[in-house]
Design a protein around this motif. Structure first.
Motif, PDB file in Angstrom:
ATOM      1  N   ASP A 138       1.449  -3.328  -8.412  1.00 58.98           N
ATOM      2  CA  ASP A 138       1.379  -5.018  -8.868  1.00 58.98           C
ATOM      3  C   ASP A 138       2.426  -5.821  -7.909  1.00 58.98           C
ATOM      4  O   ASP A 138       3.686  -5.209  -7.714  1.00 58.98           O
ATOM      5  CB  ASP A 138       1.991  -5.131 -10.322  1.00 58.98           C
ATOM      6  N   TYR A 139       2.436  -7.128  -7.438  1.00 58.93           N
ATOM      7  CA  TYR A 139       3.326  -7.672  -6.503  1.00 58.93           C
ATOM      8  C   TYR A 139       3.530  -8.813  -6.415  1.00 58.93           C
ATOM      9  O   TYR A 139       2.022  -9.597  -6.396  1.00 58.93           O
ATOM     10  CB  TYR A 139       3.330  -7.108  -5.370  1.00 58.93           C
ATOM     11  N   ASP A 140       4.383  -9.682  -6.804  1.00 54.14           N
ATOM     12  CA  ASP A 140       4.012 -11.457  -6.799  1.00 54.14           C
ATOM     13  C   ASP A 140       4.463 -11.785  -5.313  1.00 54.14           C
ATOM     14  O   ASP A 140       5.937 -11.510  -4.780  1.00 54.14           O
ATOM     15  CB  ASP A 140       4.588 -11.967  -7.512  1.00 54.14           C
ATOM     16  N   ARG A 175      -8.256  -9.559  -4.333  1.00 55.86           N
ATOM     17  CA  ARG A 175      -8.808 -10.694  -3.913  1.00 55.86           C
ATOM     18  C   ARG A 175      -8.921 -10.867  -2.491  1.00 55.86           C
ATOM     19  O   ARG A 175      -8.309 -10.116  -1.912  1.00 55.86           O
ATOM     20  CB  ARG A 175      -7.945 -11.655  -4.196  1.00 55.86           C
ATOM     21  N   PRO A 176      -9.943 -11.511  -2.232  1.00 60.05           N
ATOM     22  CA  PRO A 176     -10.119 -11.678  -0.221  1.00 60.05           C
ATOM     23  C   PRO A 176      -8.373 -12.026   0.402  1.00 60.05           C
ATOM     24  O   PRO A 176      -8.476 -11.200   1.519  1.00 60.05           O
ATOM     25  CB  PRO A 176     -11.087 -11.970  -0.049  1.00 60.05           C
ATOM     26  N   PHE A 177      -7.789 -13.003  -0.400  1.00 60.13           N
ATOM     27  CA  PHE A 177      -6.574 -14.098   0.169  1.00 60.13           C
ATOM     28  C   PHE A 177      -5.799 -14.177  -0.568  1.00 60.13           C
ATOM     29  O   PHE A 177      -6.911 -14.214  -2.201  1.00 60.13           O
ATOM     30  CB  PHE A 177      -7.138 -14.790   0.843  1.00 60.13           C
ATOM     31  N   TYR A 178      -4.841 -14.397  -0.299  1.00 62.16           N
ATOM     32  CA  TYR A 178      -3.949 -15.039  -1.918  1.00 62.16           C
ATOM     33  C   TYR A 178      -3.938 -16.591  -1.463  1.00 62.16           C
ATOM     34  O   TYR A 178      -3.151 -16.925  -0.416  1.00 62.16           O
ATOM     35  CB  TYR A 178      -2.442 -13.951  -1.568  1.00 62.16           C
ATOM     36  N   ASP A 191       0.539 -16.443  -6.017  1.00 65.50           N
ATOM     37  CA  ASP A 191      -0.228 -15.061  -6.747  1.00 65.50           C
ATOM     38  C   ASP A 191       0.167 -14.310  -6.938  1.00 65.50           C
ATOM     39  O   ASP A 191       1.352 -13.394  -6.214  1.00 65.50           O
ATOM     40  CB  ASP A 191      -1.332 -15.663  -5.222  1.00 65.50           C
ATOM     41  N   HIS A 192      -0.552 -13.289  -7.675  1.00 63.04           N
ATOM     42  CA  HIS A 192      -0.187 -12.205  -7.896  1.00 63.04           C
ATOM     43  C   HIS A 192      -0.785 -11.331  -7.450  1.00 63.04           C
ATOM     44  O   HIS A 192      -2.590 -11.069  -7.135  1.00 63.04           O
ATOM     45  CB  HIS A 192      -0.292 -12.450  -9.710  1.00 63.04           C
ATOM     46  N   VAL A 193      -0.515  -9.793  -6.970  1.00 57.81           N
ATOM     47  CA  VAL A 193      -0.949  -9.125  -6.462  1.00 57.81           C
ATOM     48  C   VAL A 193      -1.517  -8.077  -6.869  1.00 57.81           C
ATOM     49  O   VAL A 193      -0.197  -7.568  -6.700  1.00 57.81           O
ATOM     50  CB  VAL A 193      -0.898  -8.928  -4.983  1.00 57.81           C
TER      51      VAL A 193
END
Length: 818
Positions: free
Chosen positions: A374-376, A322-325, A329-331
């Motif tokens: 994966d990072y929250d 995603r361009p921003f979070y 959110d889940h990255v």
């Protein structure tokens, strides 16, 4: 007799007067007690003298005494007459001083005021415009049809060169345009206006310079000892970007200790290009080296690194899903490592840190050189609802132990949609229709087309933003009915709300608000200053040769318009707004392109006001480069052939100079700046466009596939952010002067800003002060002389004689005894 005859008492008692005079003295003494007493005292003195034995007063003594008495009497008469003459002289001098005082008080400066606005530094071989105004300050009326000449005086020979001659218009104004020859150095600029009371002259020193804009570049940002530094400079004239051909050029290279290790003198080519090569020694001091280039009076420099290094063998790319979070959110982050020769870095060790803390274990890339993290994001990641940055540092190590580090970041925000509200003049102008632009973008700057609902105190306005996220609505601010608020100049608060309905159809209108994406309350200042005005251009981005139309709304006073490029006025016009509106057109020169400033100002003598904004002018018929290359793979040492074709905007072939850079791809991976940025370097002024870039990415090149009207609306909205309004209630403030137009700003536009009236007023004040001092001294002197003369005239009539030669003292006048 009306006058006393005490001074004739002695002559009377001694029978020294003729018959008629003696009778007059006798008649006067019968009516005047003072003179009668003086005659009695004279008789007593005579009796005492007669009582003196004759052997004690010889005839000589008596004759001497009588002679001295007569002399004293005559001297007294002369003194009295002198006193009266002195009083008459003092009276005449007083009349002269009165007349002189009246004359001095009536001496004043001539009412004419010649005003010149321009710049003290002019670019050689360029077109210049200045503003000249001639006003009658006594009547506050312009002086129309007055002959004005502008001359250039050479400092050494004092040779006069007439630059331009014109007559003032009905508003007493002139905006002469003239060309500055190819000169260099300091000159005297003389502006002369003929008035009914003689010439008004302004003579000021200016400087004509040959100034270039130099783009200095090297083939690499970092070098190893023993390598060769390839340096190139492209010099173009600041105003019209024409090549600085055949100009003396000096290249220098300094080591970290500021020692010059290399110097080369040459000339630029016909295209303004100069180049040089500097081989470095194998053993050399490592650190930052400074490359300098001087063309004429213009200098520039660039910093490079000299150190031992090993170029990376592979590159690392980091991408996000995603361009921003937003918080919570889940990255999903993807790391891809590939060698420069095309194969993936398989089984490479991947280490990832977030804010200095390790976020993964000893992970490895797969067979395709890819690794996924994966990072929250914690919900408490942000503080005070301020945007934060999610910054990762990725380190990849291949099987040979080679390491490459790459950094990547994403914004974390609670506001997924950004809403910007931009009045066309920075703030609302009261009493006239104002356009207010709206920009809607996502948090990462992508345009968003949505519906807009604007809720005002008296109405609701609905509109939409286009495919580039730009919209516009119109509002006419009105003052509150409370007169006190109007006088206090309180701004009117306007609320703006952004709403997007699910399945929103612009064709059906905005009956339903739907889901609110963003809401913003903005205070759009709207005052009731009668001197305020609205400036509106027909476009924000032009092409050289276009007509630039300036519309002015508000107020009866004329507005003066200057178009400025590189700090120099190139065009000037006057907009008459007698009916509250007016317009003028400026023909953009074909040779002028890039970032320009439009300066508009108005003065009413009490509250000056100035507005400025930025416009961009594209160069016409820009050169296009078409490149073809042999369609085959190459081996090391093999020659290749590249073909270039240069054409203008119409496809016609043109001659030109090409700049090529062939460097290892690994070097490009560590370049500080991108190549091919010459157009932006010469045409875009980052300082003037800072407000535009804060709103989002912008390029002067039209976006392909976008409707021109949408592009124009987005440009208008972006460039509305560059508008600056400067006003000052106190004309005596340090930011404002009072020589021209009653009061005017000291700004970055007009470094040459002079008027004749202030000097004349100051000279008249000094004349009054000097002559007032001398007149005061004259009155003081006359006062002293008048008191002295009056004392002489009114001095008692008795006289004291000197000592008698025989030794017997005879006191005559003040003494009654011998």
């Amino acid at each position: 007799m009306s006058e006393h005859v005490a001074d004739l008492a002695e002559s009377y008692v001694h029978d020294l007067l003729d018959g008629p005079t003696a009778e007059l003295v006798q008649a006067h003494c019968e009516t005047c007690p003072v003179c009668n007493q003086a005659v009695d005292e004279a008789r007593n003195r005579l009796l005492r003298l007669q009582a003196v034995p004759r052997d004690q007063a010889s005839p000589l003594l008596i004759q001497t005494t009588l002679r001295r008495v007569g002399t004293a009497t005559r001297r007294r008469r002369w003194t009295v007459r002198t006193g009266w003459a002195a009083l008459a002289t003092v009276a005449a001098a007083a009349l002269i001083l009165v007349a002189l005082n009246v004359y001095v008080q009536n001496v004043e400066a001539t009412p004419y005021d010649l005003v010149v606005l321009g710049q003290r530094e002019l670019l050689a071989s360029s077109n210049v415009s200045m503003r000249v105004a001639l006003l009658d300050r006594k009547t506050n009326a312009p002086v129309a049809n007055a002959p004005v000449t502008i001359e250039l005086l050479h400092p050494e020979t004092r040779k006069v060169e007439q630059v331009v001659r014109f007559n003032t218009d009905a508003q007493g104004n002139g905006q002469p345009a003239f060309q500055v020859r190819d000169l260099n150095g300091e000159f005297d600029l003389r502006v002369t206006a003929q008035t009914p009371q003689g010439p008004e002259v302004i003579e000021e020193k200016i400087r004509v310079v040959r100034s270039w804009k130099i783009m200095l570049s090297s083939d690499k940002p970092v070098y190893q000892p023993g390598q060769t530094i390839h340096v190139r400079a492209l010099a173009l004239r600041r105003l019209d970007l024409k090549p600085a051909s055949e100009q003396e050029t000096v290249f220098t290279i300094a080591d970290p200790r500021n020692n010059i290790i290399y110097k080369n003198e040459s000339k630029t080519s016909r295209y303004g290009i100069a180049a040089t090569d500097c081989p470095l020694a194998s053993e050399i001091l490592e650190g930052e080296y400074v490359i300098g280039c001087k063309v004429g009076d213009t200098q520039t420099r660039q910093v490079i690194d000299v150190k031992k290094y090993t170029l990376p063998k592979f590159k690392v790319d980091v991408t996000f899903d995603r361009p921003f979070y937003q918080p919570g959110d889940h990255v999903k982050m993807t790391v891809r490592a590939d060698y420069f020769f095309g194969k993936p870095v398989a089984d490479g060790i991947v280490e990832i840190q977030l804010g200095g803390r390790k976020k993964n274990g000893p992970d490895h890339t797969d067979g395709q050189g890819v690794y996924t993290l994966d990072y929250d994001i914690p919900k408490e990641f942000m503080e005070n609802d301020a945007d934060a940055t999610l910054a990762f540092e990725v380190k990849v190590t291949d099987s040979a132990g080679q390491k490459v580090t790459q950094k990547a970041a994403r914004r974390v925000t609670r506001n997924a949609v950004r809403l910007d509200v931009l009045p066309e003049n920075g703030k609302l102008v009261g009493g006239v229709p104002n356009k207010v632009y709206v920009l809607t973008t996502t948090a990462d700057g992508r345009p968003l087309s949505v519906g807009i609902v604007v809720e005002l105190d008296r109405e609701v306005i609905r509109t939409t933003t286009n495919e580039l996220g730009a919209g516009v609505f119109e509002v006419t601010p009105r003052a509150n009915d409370d007169v006190a608020i109007v006088r206090a100049l309180l701004p009117k608060s306007i609320g703006v709300r952004l709403a997007l309905g699910a399945g929103f159809d612009a064709g059906r209108g905005l009956d339903g608000e739907g889901t609110i994406l963003a809401r913003k309350r903005v205070d759009l200042g709207a005052g009731t200053d009668p001197n305020d005005f609205l400036v509106r251009t027909d476009k924000a981005v032009y092409t050289a040769g276009d007509l630039l139309t300036v519309h002015v709304v508000g107020g009866p006073q004329p507005v003066y318009v200057d178009l400025i490029k590189e700090g120099q006025t190139i065009l000037s016009e006057t907009v008459l707004t007698g009916g509250g509106t007016g317009a003028c057109q400026l023909q953009l020169p074909l040779e002028v392109a890039g970032t320009l400033e439009l300066c508009c100002y108005r003065f009413d003598g009490a509250k000056p006001m100035q507005k400025s904004r930025v416009v961009y002018v594209r160069a016409p018929d820009e050169v296009q480069i078409a490149t073809t290359i042999d369609d085959q793979p190459y081996r090391p040492g093999q020659r290749t052939k590249l073909n270039f074709r240069l054409t203008d905007g119409k496809g016609a072939p043109v001659q030109g100079a090409l700049s090529l850079a062939a460097v290892d791809e690994a070097v490009f991976a560590v370049m500080r700046e991108r190549l091919g940025m010459e157009r932006n370097f010469y045409s875009i002024n980052p300082q003037l466009l800072e407000a535009v870039h804060k709103l989002g990415p912008w390029s002067p090149v039209p976006e392909p596939g976008v409707e021109p009207r949408a592009q124009e609306l987005r440009d208008r909205a972006l460039f509305a952010a560059t508008t600056r309004t400067e006003t000052q209630l106190n004309a005596g403030d340090k930011q404002w002067r009072s020589p021209a137009f009653g009061a005017r700003p000291v700004d970055r536009f007009h470094s040459l800003s002079e008027a004749t009236r202030p000097a004349k007023v100051m000279e008249a004040k000094e004349f009054h002060a000097v002559w007032g001092t001398w007149i005061d001294r004259g009155w003081g002197t006359l006062l002293v002389l008048g008191i002295g003369a009056g004392y002489i005239v009114l001095l008692p009539r008795h006289v004291r004689c000197s000592q008698i030669p025989t030794g017997t003292a005879l006191f005559y006048g003040y003494s009654d005894t011998i």
